[in-house]
Design a protein around this motif. Structure first.
Motif, PDB file in Angstrom:
ATOM      1  N   ASP A 164       0.884  -1.169   0.000  1.00 23.48           N
ATOM      2  CA  ASP A 164       0.000   0.000   0.000  1.00 23.48           C
ATOM      3  C   ASP A 164       0.916   1.211   0.000  1.00 23.48           C
ATOM      4  O   ASP A 164       1.657   1.437   0.955  1.00 23.48           O
ATOM      5  N   SER A 195      -0.887   6.594  -2.149  1.00 18.66           N
ATOM      6  CA  SER A 195      -2.190   6.845  -1.536  1.00 18.66           C
ATOM      7  C   SER A 195      -2.470   8.303  -1.187  1.00 18.66           C
ATOM      8  O   SER A 195      -2.770   8.633  -0.046  1.00 18.66           O
ATOM      9  N   HIS A 208       3.592  12.198   0.482  1.00 21.35           N
ATOM     10  CA  HIS A 208       3.160  11.178  -0.479  1.00 21.35           C
ATOM     11  C   HIS A 208       4.303  10.793  -1.415  1.00 21.35           C
ATOM     12  O   HIS A 208       4.377   9.661  -1.870  1.00 21.35           O
ATOM     13  N   HIS A 216      -3.932   3.288  -2.513  1.00 24.38           N
ATOM     14  CA  HIS A 216      -5.158   3.367  -1.709  1.00 24.38           C
ATOM     15  C   HIS A 216      -5.585   4.838  -1.638  1.00 24.38           C
ATOM     16  O   HIS A 216      -5.416   5.510  -0.624  1.00 24.38           O
ATOM     17  N   TYR A 236       2.217  -1.590   4.512  1.00 23.31           N
ATOM     18  CA  TYR A 236       1.598  -0.260   4.397  1.00 23.31           C
ATOM     19  C   TYR A 236       2.689   0.788   4.572  1.00 23.31           C
ATOM     20  O   TYR A 236       3.224   0.938   5.665  1.00 23.31           O
ATOM     21  N   GLN A 268       0.655   7.939  11.487  1.00 29.11           N
ATOM     22  CA  GLN A 268      -0.480   7.020  11.484  1.00 29.11           C
ATOM     23  C   GLN A 268      -0.190   5.704  12.200  1.00 29.11           C
ATOM     24  O   GLN A 268      -0.940   4.734  12.077  1.00 29.11           O
ATOM     25  N   HIS A 300      -3.047   4.363  14.323  1.00 35.44           N
ATOM     26  CA  HIS A 300      -4.123   3.822  13.479  1.00 35.44           C
ATOM     27  C   HIS A 300      -3.825   2.365  13.100  1.00 35.44           C
ATOM     28  O   HIS A 300      -4.696   1.496  13.189  1.00 35.44           O
ATOM     29  N   PHE A 301      -2.593   2.098  12.668  1.00 31.26           N
ATOM     30  CA  PHE A 301      -2.289   0.732  12.223  1.00 31.26           C
ATOM     31  C   PHE A 301      -2.217  -0.249  13.393  1.00 31.26           C
ATOM     32  O   PHE A 301      -2.553  -1.425  13.238  1.00 31.26           O
TER      33      PHE A 301
END
Ligand code: ARG
Length: 566
Positions: free
Chosen positions: A118, A121, A132, A158, A329, A335, A338-339
């Motif tokens: 991933d 995104s 990014h 993604h 990912y 983040q 989050h993961f």
């Protein structure tokens, strides 16, 4: 060829130490100073066993040890220093490289299993940020490395194409937007509306309500909402693709968040069936106390799904569709929480395969010490950075090699390569400052420096009319001089470097390695008359050829091109 293996063999066969072969090998070190030989064996651990000082042990053992490929054995304090037979060793190393050709450094860790990556995104209707860019180039390099060690990488973009912000954007466009402006410069225009929305919403809260309303319409398939959303998405993708083309990165799938919309109910049902979904002040959550994490918010009180809800659906879809051996990912450090929650929810659902999911985080890029943000409109546009880099590269090429035939193409390879390389040479978790002028330099630890070393090596081969088809069969590799041996030793490290980069998800290992190889080649070049017409000419050229092969392979793993002339 494993140099430590040579020494371990010699030690094992000429002594009767109470150490296994592997124990001996693990103890061996590569001394920092060339003067201390090629490999050193520290004798400290033997002191107790032999009831002697490490110094005496070193002295005694040094006299006993000899073996194939070992030229000198010398005690130096508590160490035994080994100097290898450089001629023989380089001959063996180079033979191995020539025999493997383009496959040199390829490993069989994987058996062709799928690994999903991933990466990139970006979010629709917003500029692709330097963050990014990091995800794109780190992800691409990791994919290349996965391939090199035997896996089948699947690159997935993604896209951030769903969420309440699209309701806001629709409201903003309907209030202040202009179709022609958007067609002309989509992302910049849409960003402008978005920024304006946030400014005006601070004064007028009813805008937020309208935003929520339009997102609800979008979710319910309202034709006007869907049409606008689709249009924003198409225009954004056109721009993103321009950047990916420049970077030379391709994706297998552009399955963004919206792709999973019709799988969200399935996730909610599964959570309910497994008794995991709890109501909390109207919202639906999964408790993660046993993981020491805050509860994961799955549905808001109005029933809207969240980022993590879509990631749960995504994870299941990828497992079902690709049966991945690993799911990676490449997403910013911010983040991480989050993961952790994502994996924890999957673990509570009984999906053991969540252990094969790895968040590969990275640090921030700053410009002039400032954090980059998209919300405030304070952005560095990636495309501008790349264009500026190409222009700078062109200037340098113009001054160094004004007659170069395909200047434009090479300037592109060098400029873009410089930005990519700079991103990858830093340990991915480090944050770093980006100063374009430092990045596009032909000197220092830069991409152009490595590319230039490779081009210089190629130009030697051209001048000499070197015939690479002869290399596999020719046997005059015996180069005795020390600068040549330093290069050979570097070349020999490549497979272990690939392995290390793979296990650490760390392309910087390869970037640092090619810098080192380029440096040792440049030293060799500075101290040796490579094109001198003597009986070693072919041996020297063969070495130069091997350098070009490995520099090119290393750069390509990073997603950087290696022009043969620049
Ligand atoms: N679009 C997100 C962002 O820009 C990154 C998405 C990462 N991938 C994922 N499966 N969550 O922050």
């Amino acid at each position: 060829m494993d140099l430590k293996q040579l020494v371990a063999n010699a030690i094992e066969s000429s002594t009767d130490l109470d150490l296994s072969y592997d124990e001996i090998k693990d103890l061996l070190e590569v001394p920092r100073h060339e003067g201390h030989g090629d490999i050193a064996f520290p004798c400290f651990v033997l002191a107790k066993q032999l009831r002697k000082s490490p110094q005496d042990i070193a002295k005694d053992l040094a006299q006993d040890i000899s073996g194939e490929g070992i030229a000198e054995v010398e005690a130096a304090g508590p160490y035994i220093n080994f100097k290898l037979d450089h001629e023989l060793v380089s001959q063996n190393i180079l033979k191995e490289i020539y025999a493997q050709g383009k496959d040199y450094g390829t490993l069989n860790i994987g058996k062709g299993e799928n690994v999903t990556i991933d990466m990139s995104s970006p979010n629709i209707a917003k500029p692709m940020s330097m963050g990014h860019l990091r995800s794109t180039v780190i992800g691409n390099a990791i994919a290349n490395i996965e391939k090199k060690v035997g896996f089948n990488p699947i690159r997935i973009n993604h896209l951030g194409d769903w969420g309440t912000q699209f309701g806001k954007l629709i409201v903003a466009y309907k209030n202040w937007g202009n179709e022609e402006d958007v067609r002309r410069d989509p992302i910049a225009e849409l960003l402008k509306y978005y920024v304006q929305f946030h400014e005006e919403a601070e004064e007028d809260d009813s805008l937020n309500d309208q935003g929520r309303l339009w997102f609800k319409k979008l979710e319910d398939g309202d034709p006007e909402a869907v049409e606008l959303w689709t249009w924003f998405k198409d225009e954004s993708l056109k721009e993103f693709n321009r950047i990916y083309d420049k970077l030379g990165v391709e994706f297998d799938y552009y399955t963004g968040e919206a792709f999973y919309n019709d799988r969200l109910q399935g996730i909610v049902d599964e959570l309910v069936d497994k008794g995991l979904l709890e109501k909390n002040q109207g919202a639906s959550i999964v408790n993660l106390d046993e993981f020491d994490l805050n509860p994961a918010l799955i549905l808001k009180s109005d029933g809207a799904s969240l980022y993590i809800t879509r990631d749960l659906a995504t994870a299941e879809y990828r497992k079902e569709t690709f049966d991945f051996a690993e799911s990676i990912y490449v997403v910013g450090n911010e983040q991480s929480y989050h993961f952790k929650q994502l994996k924890a929810v999957l673990a509570r659902m009984g999906h053991d395969w969540q252990e094969d999911m790895h968040h590969v985080p990275f640090g921030l890029i700053t410009a002039g010490g400032k954090k980059l943000s998209t919300r405030k409109g304070n952005v560095i546009l990636l495309e501008d950075v790349l264009n500026d880099a190409v222009d700078l590269a062109k200037e340098q090429i113009e001054s160094k090699n004004p007659d170069l035939a395909n200047k434009e193409e090479v300037a592109h390879q060098v400029g873009v390569g410089a930005v990519v390389f700079h991103d990858l040479k830093n340990d991915r978790l480090n944050s770093f400052d980006f100063v374009l002028e430092e990045v596009v330099q032909f000197e220092g630890e830069t991409g152009p420096y490595v590319q230039y070393a490779n081009a210089r090596a190629n130009s030697l081969l051209r001048k000499a009319g070197f015939d690479e088809s002869k290399v596999a069969t020719q046997h005059e590799f015996a180069l005795a001089d020390e600068d040549a041996f330093a290069v050979v030793k570097e070349l020999n490290l490549f497979p272990s470097i690939v392995e290390k980069a793979y296990y650490g998800y760390e392309p910087s290992v390869i970037a640092k390695y090619v810098i080192g190889l380029a440096q040792s080649f440049n030293r060799y070049y500075a101290n040796t008359r490579i094109l001198n017409d003597d009986d070693q000419l072919n041996a020297r050229l063969s070495l130069v050829f091997a350098v070009t092969q490995v520099l090119e392979a290393g750069l390509n793993l990073l997603g950087v091109q290696a022009p043969k002339e620049m």
